[in-house]
Scaffold this motif. Structure first.
Motif, PDB file in Angstrom:
ATOM      1  N   GLN A 569      44.529  56.492  -6.552  1.00 23.33           N
ATOM      2  CA  GLN A 569      45.041  57.922  -6.867  1.00 23.33           C
ATOM      3  C   GLN A 569      43.968  58.811  -7.610  1.00 23.33           C
ATOM      4  OE1 GLN A 569      48.228  57.295  -9.821  1.00 23.33           O
ATOM      5  NE2 GLN A 569      49.062  59.397  -9.276  1.00 23.33           N
ATOM      6  N   GLN A 575      49.519  62.043  -2.318  1.00 21.51           N
ATOM      7  CA  GLN A 575      50.627  61.347  -3.034  1.00 21.51           C
ATOM      8  C   GLN A 575      51.423  60.566  -2.162  1.00 21.51           C
ATOM      9  OE1 GLN A 575      50.473  61.374  -6.304  1.00 21.51           O
ATOM     10  NE2 GLN A 575      52.290  60.077  -6.245  1.00 21.51           N
ATOM     11  N   ALA A 576      51.626  61.033  -1.090  1.00 24.68           N
ATOM     12  CA  ALA A 576      52.503  60.145  -0.070  1.00 24.68           C
ATOM     13  C   ALA A 576      52.069  58.777   0.182  1.00 24.68           C
ATOM     14  CB  ALA A 576      52.713  60.856   1.228  1.00 24.68           C
ATOM     15  N   VAL A 577      50.764  58.674   0.324  1.00 20.95           N
ATOM     16  CA  VAL A 577      50.167  57.283   0.330  1.00 20.95           C
ATOM     17  C   VAL A 577      50.049  56.646  -0.790  1.00 20.95           C
ATOM     18  CG1 VAL A 577      48.129  56.046   0.836  1.00 20.95           C
ATOM     19  CG2 VAL A 577      48.368  58.434   2.050  1.00 20.95           C
ATOM     20  N   SER A 579      52.431  56.771  -3.337  1.00 22.87           N
ATOM     21  CA  SER A 579      53.934  56.353  -3.512  1.00 22.87           C
ATOM     22  C   SER A 579      54.328  55.251  -2.398  1.00 22.87           C
ATOM     23  CB  SER A 579      54.828  57.482  -3.087  1.00 22.87           C
ATOM     24  OG  SER A 579      54.639  58.723  -4.177  1.00 22.87           O
ATOM     25  N   ARG A 580      53.947  55.076  -1.074  1.00 18.33           N
ATOM     26  CA  ARG A 580      54.199  54.203  -0.439  1.00 18.33           C
ATOM     27  C   ARG A 580      53.645  52.790  -0.975  1.00 18.33           C
ATOM     28  NH1 ARG A 580      57.520  51.272   2.277  1.00 18.33           N
ATOM     29  NH2 ARG A 580      56.651  50.437   4.216  1.00 18.33           N
ATOM     30  N   ALA A 581      52.276  53.250  -1.327  1.00 22.70           N
ATOM     31  CA  ALA A 581      51.547  51.877  -1.665  1.00 22.70           C
ATOM     32  C   ALA A 581      52.148  51.070  -2.926  1.00 22.70           C
ATOM     33  CB  ALA A 581      50.094  52.037  -2.071  1.00 22.70           C
ATOM     34  N   GLU A 583      55.483  51.134  -3.435  1.00 24.68           N
ATOM     35  CA  GLU A 583      56.516  50.328  -2.973  1.00 24.68           C
ATOM     36  C   GLU A 583      56.205  49.035  -2.280  1.00 24.68           C
ATOM     37  OE1 GLU A 583      58.565  53.145  -0.052  1.00 24.68           O
ATOM     38  OE2 GLU A 583      58.916  54.638  -1.475  1.00 24.68           O
ATOM     39  N   LEU A 584      55.258  49.108  -1.435  1.00 25.04           N
ATOM     40  CA  LEU A 584      54.818  47.905  -0.734  1.00 25.04           C
ATOM     41  C   LEU A 584      54.292  47.035  -1.877  1.00 25.04           C
ATOM     42  CD1 LEU A 584      52.787  49.645   2.170  1.00 25.04           C
ATOM     43  CD2 LEU A 584      54.968  48.527   2.548  1.00 25.04           C
TER      44      LEU A 584
END
Length: 650
Positions: A569, A575-577, A579-581, A583-584
Motif C-alpha cells: 500500500q 486500492q482495489a488490489v 482491499s482484495r489482498a 480479503e484473500l
C-alpha cells in the motif's frame, strides 16, 4: 621466471615451492606486464601469498551484498563501506585501505596492533590534524618509483618524487617517540634525505617533461651547462644588437627577427617597406603581406645560438639520466617508505572517521561471541542526518544463543540490521573502530552474506539457482568460527518447497555448522522451531488502526506478521488490489491455522530424516472444501482424483 625477475636463488624466502599452484597466475601476470611496459621489471621486490590463515574469507557474493567497495546498483564507490572509511590523503593509502577492507585480519595480535595505532592517533588530535595536512602533499610514491625503475620518469616526476620523499620523512618525524616508531625503524632516513636533496640541487624549479627541450639542470651545478647557457644567452643579446644596427642602417623601423623550424632565424619586412631592403639581404621566402630575408651575419649568429642550444640540451640530458640512475639505486628504500606511509595514511583515515562519527574501539577475543551494544550501520548512518539512525543490540555465543531467527516486514530495517553486524565484524578485524557504544567480538575466519534475489543470465543461472548456489557455498565451507548472514532463503520457489528448504537449512546450521548466524525470514512457521542455540527476534512495529509505523528496533520474540500488504500500500498499489489482498489474506490465514497447530516444533538431531511438511490427507481435505461440485466436469474430477492417488503415500 619469478626467480629471474626478483633476482634471487630460490623462492623459499617467500614461502613458495617450485610446484606451488600460485606460480601459474604469477607467470601469466608477469608476461602480461612485461608485454605492456616493454621494460625489465626490476622494481618488483617480492611476492606475497594470501591464505585462509592470514585473512578473513569473504567470497565474491558477500563482497557484493555487503557493498564493501562497490555498490550493487552501479558498482561505484558511492554508498559503500570504502566511501565511509576512506579519508586517506595519498593514492597508495587509498589502494591499501581497499585491500584492508577486502582482506580483514585473522590474527588477534595483528588486529590489536592496528587498533593500538588508531587509538594513539585518536587520542592525539593535534598530531592527527598535522599529519593529515602533511600526507596531503605527498604524490603517488609507488607509481613514481615504478616510472624511475622502468626509465620512464621525466623531470617533473623526479621533482615530485624528491619532494614527496622529504614530506614523507617529515610525517615520520611527527610520529617519533610514539608506538609508530617500530613501524619505520628500519627506514634509511639519511640516505633518503640525501637522495631528496640531490634531486632538489640538480633540477630546475620547473623542469621540462621531455629530454630534448633542455630546462632540466639548475644553474651552478655543472660548469659546461653554465658556459653553454651563457653562450646561448649572449648570442641572443648579440642578435638583438644586430637587429638594432640593421634598423638604423636600412631605415626600416618595423624590421623584425623571427624564427621557425624550416628556415631558421630571418628578417621579416612588410610589402610596403621592401624598397628599403639593403643589397646584402638575401630573400628566403615570400608571403602574402611580407618578405623574409637572411644575411651572412645573421647566419653566423644563428649557428652560434643553435650550436650552443644543441650542446646544452645534450649536456642536460646526460646529467638528467645520471640523476635518474642514482635515484634508481634507491628504489627499494623508496618503496619501503611508500608502504609505511600507505599504512600510516590508512590508520589516520580510520582515526579521522572514528573521531567524526563517534566510533568505539572493539574488544577482540578468542571466544566465539558477537556482542554489540547500540550498533549502527556505518553507511546508512553516514547518509542520514545526525541522530536519525536507530541503533540496535546483538548478543551471539555459539555455546548459548548462537543463531538468531529474525522476522518482520522488509521496510522495518531487517536487512540493515543484518548487514550492519557483518560490517561491524569486518571493520573490527581490519583494525578499525566500530559504530557502536561497545563491542566484544570473537574472531571470524569467514564471513558470509546471502541476501536478496539476483540472477546471472550470462552464466546460465536463474535467480533461484544463484540463491541455492550461494547457500550451498555457505553450508559446505562455513565453520564454527564463521559469521553467517542469511536473508530470505527459499523465496525463489513455491511456498512449500521454499519453507521446506529454509527449515532444512536452518536446522543444518544449528546442528552441523554451529556458527554465529543471523537468519531472517518471512516464513513465520519457522518461529515455532525450538533449539537450545536458537533465539527469536523481530522488528518492532507500531499499529494504529490500519496504519503501521516501522520503529526500526529489534526486540525479542517473533513477529506476528510480515505486513507485506501494508508495504504494498505504501508503494502505491491500487486500492482495489489492496482491499482484495486483505480479503484473500483473511481466507488464507484461516486455512493455515486449521492446517498447522501452534505447538512448538522441536528440531531433530543431525542426520534425522525429515518427513513431508504438510499431511497429504489434510491437503486433500482443504482442496475438497474449495471445489465447486456444481460446475466441475466429470473429466476434471477424474483428473483430480488421479492426482491425489499418485501424490498420496497412505
Amino acid at each position: 621466471r619469478l626467480i629471474e625477475v626478483l633476482g634471487v636463488h630460490s623462492l623459499a624466502a617467500f614461502g613458495l615451492k617450485p610446484n606451488d599452484p600460485e606460480l601459474h597466475p604469477v607467470g601469466a601476470l608477469l608476461d602480461y606486464v612485461q608485454e605492456t611496459v616493454k621494460h625489465p621489471l626490476k622494481h618488483l621486490q617480492g611476492v606475497r601469498v594470501y591464505s585462509d590463515q592470514t585473512s578473513v574469507g569473504i567470497d565474491e557474493s558477500t563482497q557484493k551484498n555487503l557493498e564493501l567497495v562497490g555498490n550493487m546498483h552501479t558498482g561505484a564507490k558511492s554508498f559503500t563501506l570504502l566511501e565511509v572509511l576512506d579519508q586517506t590523503q595519498t593514492p597508495m593509502g587509498s589502494r591499501l585501505l581497499k585491500q584492508w577492507i577486502l582482506r580483514p585480519l585473522m590474527n588477534k595480535g595483528a588486529i590489536e596492533e592496528r587498533l593500538s595505532f588508531v587509538r594513539v592517533l585518536y587520542r592525539n588530535q593535534r598530531v592527527l590534524s598535522r599529519m593529515n595536512g602533511e600526507l596531503g602533499t605527498i604524490r603517488d610514491l609507488e607509481r613514481l618509483n615504478s616510472r624511475v625503475s622502468m626509465d620512464k620518469a621525466h623531470g617533473k616526476d623526479l621533482q615530485s618524487l624528491g619532494l614527496s620523499i622529504q614530506q614523507g620523512l617529515d610525517v615520520l618525524e611527527l610520529l617519533r617517540d610514539t608506538p609508530f616508531d617500530r613501524m619505520f625503524e628500519e627506514i634509511q632516513s639519511n640516505d633518503l634525505k640525501d637522495l631528496s636533496r640531490q634531486i632538489e640541487r640538480t633540477l630546475t624549479e620547473n623542469p621540462s617533461v621531455v629530454l630534448h627541450e633542455g630546462n632540466l639542470i639548475r644553474d651552478g651545478l655543472d660548469e659546461q651547462v653554465d658556459r653553454l647557457r651563457n653562450v646561448k644567452d649572449e648570442s641572443k643579446t648579440l642578435l638583438d644588437d644586430f637587429l638594432q644596427r640593421e634598423k638604423q642602417a636600412s631605415g626600416i623601423q618595423n624590421l623584425k627577427v623571427k624564427y621557425n623550424k624550416i628556415i631558421g632565424y630571418h628578417f621579416e619586412v612588410s610589402k610596403g617597406q621592401t624598397a628599403k631592403v639593403p643589397d646584402h639581404f638575401i630573400r628566403r621566402q615570400s608571403l602574402v603581406n611580407a618578405e623574409r630575408y637572411t644575411t651572412e651575419e645573421l647566419g653566423r649568429i644563428e649557428e652560434e645560438i643553435t650550436g650552443a642550444a644543441e650542446l646544452l640540451v645534450e649536456r642536460e640530458r646526460v646529467l638528467f639520466l645520471e640523476l635518474r640512475e642514482e635515484v634508481k639505486k634507491g628504489v627499494g628504500s623508496i618503496l619501503f617508505l611508500s608502504h609505511i606511509l600507505a599504512q600510516i595514511d590508512c590508520l589516520q583515515s580510520l582515526a579521522q572517521v572514528a573521531t567524526q562519527r563517534g566510533y568505539v574501539e572493539p574488544e577482540i577475543v578468542e571466544q566465539p561471541v558477537f556482542q554489540v551494544q547500540r550498533g549502527r550501520h556505518p553507511v546508512v548512518e553516514a547518509h542520514l542526518s545526525a541522530g536519525a539512525f536507530v541503533p540496535n543490540d546483538i548478543s551471539l555465543h555459539t555455546r548459548e544463543v548462537g543463531t538468531v531467527l529474525i522476522t518482520g516486514p522488509n521496510m522495518a530495517g531487517k536487512s540493515t540490521y543484518l548487514r550492519q553486524n557483518a560490517l561491524i565484524a569486518i571493520m573490527a578485524q581490519m583494525g578499525s573502530f566500530v559504530p557502536a557504544d561497545s563491542a566484544v567480538l570473537g574472531i571470524c575466519d569467514k564471513i558470509f552474506c546471502r541476501v536478496g534475489a539476483s540472477d546471472n543470465l550470462a552464466r546460465g543461472e536463474s535467480t533461484f539457482l544463484v540463491e541455492m548456489s550461494e547457500t550451498a557455498l555457505i553450508l559446505q565451507t562455513a565453520t564454527p568460527q564463521s559469521l553467517i548472514i542469511m536473508d530470505e532463503v527459499g523465496r525463489g520457489t513455491s511456498t512449500q518447497d521454499g519453507l521446506s528448504i529454509a527449515q532444512a537449512v536452518l536446522e543444518y546450521l544449528l546442528t552441523s555448522v554451529r556458527a554465529r548466524t543471523l537468519f531472517a525470514t518471512h516464513y513465520h512457521e519457522l518461529t515455532d522451531l525450538e533449539h537450545e542455540n536458537l533465539g527469536n527476534f523481530s522488528l518492532q512495529v507500531h499499529e494504529e488502526g490500519k496504519k503501521i509505523l516501522f520503529l526500526k528496533k529489534v526486540i525479542p520474540g517473533a513477529s506476528s506478521s510480515s505486513y507485506g500488504i501494508h508495504v504494498a500500500q505504501i508503494a502505491g498499489l491500487p486500492q482495489a488490489v489492496i482491499s482484495r489482498a486483505f480479503e484473500l489474506l483473511s481466507v488464507t490465514s484461516t486455512d493455515m491455522k486449521q492446517t498447522h497447530g501452534k505447538e512448538a516444533i522441536p528440531i531433530p538431531p543431525a542426520g534425522y530424516h525429515q518427513p513431508g511438511l504438510f499431511d497429504p490427507g489434510e491437503q486433500i481435505l482443504q482442496e475438497l472444501k474449495h471445489i465447486d461440485v456444481e460446475t466441475i466436469s466429470p473429466l476434471q474430477a477424474l483428473v483430480i482424483l488421479s492426482r491425489w492417488k499418485s501424490e498420496s503415500t497412505f
